[in-house]
Design an enzyme around this catalytic site. Structure first.
Site, PDB file in Angstrom:
ATOM      1  N   GLY A 122      35.680  13.021 -29.563  1.00 33.95           N
ATOM      2  CA  GLY A 122      37.440  12.536 -29.037  1.00 33.95           C
ATOM      3  C   GLY A 122      36.571  11.350 -27.977  1.00 33.95           C
ATOM      4  O   GLY A 122      35.450  10.988 -27.314  1.00 33.95           O
ATOM      5  N   GLY A 164      35.067  16.516 -31.714  1.00 32.86           N
ATOM      6  CA  GLY A 164      35.902  15.447 -32.653  1.00 32.86           C
ATOM      7  C   GLY A 164      35.529  15.135 -34.109  1.00 32.86           C
ATOM      8  O   GLY A 164      36.228  15.030 -35.329  1.00 32.86           O
ATOM      9  N   GLU A 194      31.167  20.685 -26.002  1.00 32.01           N
ATOM     10  CA  GLU A 194      32.481  20.847 -24.760  1.00 32.01           C
ATOM     11  C   GLU A 194      32.004  22.032 -23.252  1.00 32.01           C
ATOM     12  O   GLU A 194      32.118  21.385 -22.260  1.00 32.01           O
ATOM     13  CB  GLU A 194      33.281  20.851 -25.215  1.00 32.01           C
ATOM     14  CG  GLU A 194      33.839  20.673 -26.436  1.00 32.01           C
ATOM     15  CD  GLU A 194      34.296  20.314 -27.685  1.00 32.01           C
ATOM     16  OE1 GLU A 194      33.344  19.688 -28.126  1.00 32.01           O
ATOM     17  OE2 GLU A 194      32.455  21.315 -27.961  1.00 32.01           O
ATOM     18  N   ASP A 246      36.530  22.943 -29.079  1.00 34.73           N
ATOM     19  CA  ASP A 246      38.272  22.497 -30.236  1.00 34.73           C
ATOM     20  C   ASP A 246      38.039  21.921 -31.393  1.00 34.73           C
ATOM     21  O   ASP A 246      37.303  22.905 -31.847  1.00 34.73           O
ATOM     22  CB  ASP A 246      39.135  21.850 -29.202  1.00 34.73           C
ATOM     23  CG  ASP A 246      38.854  20.109 -28.802  1.00 34.73           C
ATOM     24  OD1 ASP A 246      37.582  20.419 -29.515  1.00 34.73           O
ATOM     25  OD2 ASP A 246      39.504  19.718 -28.497  1.00 34.73           O
TER      26      ASP A 246
END
Length: 355
Positions: A66, A114, A137, A145
């Site tokens: 992301g 992502g 992350e 995630d």
């Protein structure tokens, strides 16, 4: 349907989506998430489209994740735009897994965060000798995630725990061994593979170019990895790694110690919970809770600042040690969001319900 950041092509029976921010290693924006979702909506009931392909522009990789810098700026203003971004991203992750037509993803080059979410839930996942896959992350004070913990929690032994806590990158053979990919293809064959998808069934085309997968370096280290990472306490894992007498174990411990203590503690708890969840949707619901709570952590903004804004690579974590992260702090990260819950549920497709 074309825009600057996602190129939409049709060729024969193929609908091809190209993530197109090569200077940013195709990092995902909210607009890109919406563009991919819109195309999937348009093609689902289009009888002229039998296969969907997702790839990245440029030579460096599919997607670096992301747009974290945008999330950093938003977090400092309250995080409302980030919440909307994650909601639509996680819904797309689930949609990719349940899509009624085969989605082929080319996990060539760098595939992080992502990028894993938009590729590793697809029906047909292709890696190459250039693939570098990871969930980085914990290094920015966040928790894996996009359903990544659904995949990592189901990897053989404790390979997924090792990958989640160290935030390191794995190669294509490792991704295959861990269940993140299905086929190993030489990168030189990708243009021919793409051309074949326009005319023939996806599995037959990919199978034609698939090679024997090289041996996985990570799988060769299963003995010490399984021994070290068993359990629910990061501190205990670090102690085991330090006493194993293995060079790679020592390197893993060094990598983990550099990460956010809060992010490490919540990541391990989330990974263990994901093991007992029966669907990707359940894990994505958990991801959304944790992500929104993480917006208030000092470590999230600090980790992004240190790694991607100021780039001093010297984050000041708060709390600074694992011992200072309380069980209550970890538990709070999973607290129900009430009316703001993501609320995804798994509804089997007709073919799944009948099987």
């Amino acid at each position: 349907m074309n825009n600057d950041d996602v190129l939409v092509h049709r060729a024969g029976h193929l609908g091809h989506l190209i993530l197109n921010r090569p200077k940013a290693l195709n990092a995902l924006t909210h607009g890109m998430i919406a563009a991919v979702a819109d195309s999937l909506d348009a093609w689902e009931n289009d009888d002229d489209v039998s296969t969907v392909l997702i790839s990245g522009s440029g030579e460096r990789g599919l997607c670096a994740g992301g747009d974290i810098v945008a999330i950093y700026r938003d977090a400092r203003l309250g995080g409302t735009e980030s919440a909307a971004f994650w909601r639509d991203e996680y819904i797309l992750n689930a949609r990719i897994k349940r899509y009624p037509k085969p989605i082929v993803t080319l996990m060539d080059g760098v595939v992080l965060g992502g990028g894993v979410g938009i590729s590793a839930h697809a029906a047909i996942r292709v890696v190459t000798e250039r693939s570098r896959v990871g969930m980085p992350e914990t290094g920015i004070g966040f928790v894996p995630d996009v359903g990544g913990l659904y995949l990592l929690s189901r990897a053989p032994g404790e390979l997924g725990t090792h990958a989640a806590l160290t935030a390191g990158m794995i190669n294509g053979a490792d991704a295959m061994a861990m269940g993140l990919a299905d086929h190993f293809v030489d990168s030189a064959d990708l243009p021919a593979l793409i051309g074949g998808l326009a005319e023939r069934p996806a599995r037959a085309v990919v199978g034609r170019y698939a090679q024997v997968t090289p041996e996985s370096p990570l799988s060769q280290q299963r003995d010490w990895i399984d021994q070290a990472y068993d359990g629910d306490d990061v501190g205990t894992i670090l102690e085991r790694l330090a006493h194993l007498g293995q060079l790679e174990a020592a390197r893993a411990a060094e990598a983990i110690r550099a990460k956010s203590p809060t992010a490490l503690s919540v990541t391990l708890a989330a990974l263990r919970r994901a093991r007992s969840m029966d669907s990707l949707e359940a894990v994505l619901n958990q991801d959304y809770r944790v992500s929104l709570h993480a917006l208030s952590w000092p470590d999230f903004a600090e980790g992004i600042r240190a790694q991607l804004v100021d780039k001093d690579r010297n984050p000041a974590w708060d709390p600074a040690t694992l011992a200072d992260v309380s069980a209550a702090d970890v538990e709070h990260s999973f607290q129900d969001l009430g009316p703001d819950e993501l609320g995804l549920s798994f509804v089997p497709a007709r073919s799944e319900a009948a099987s």
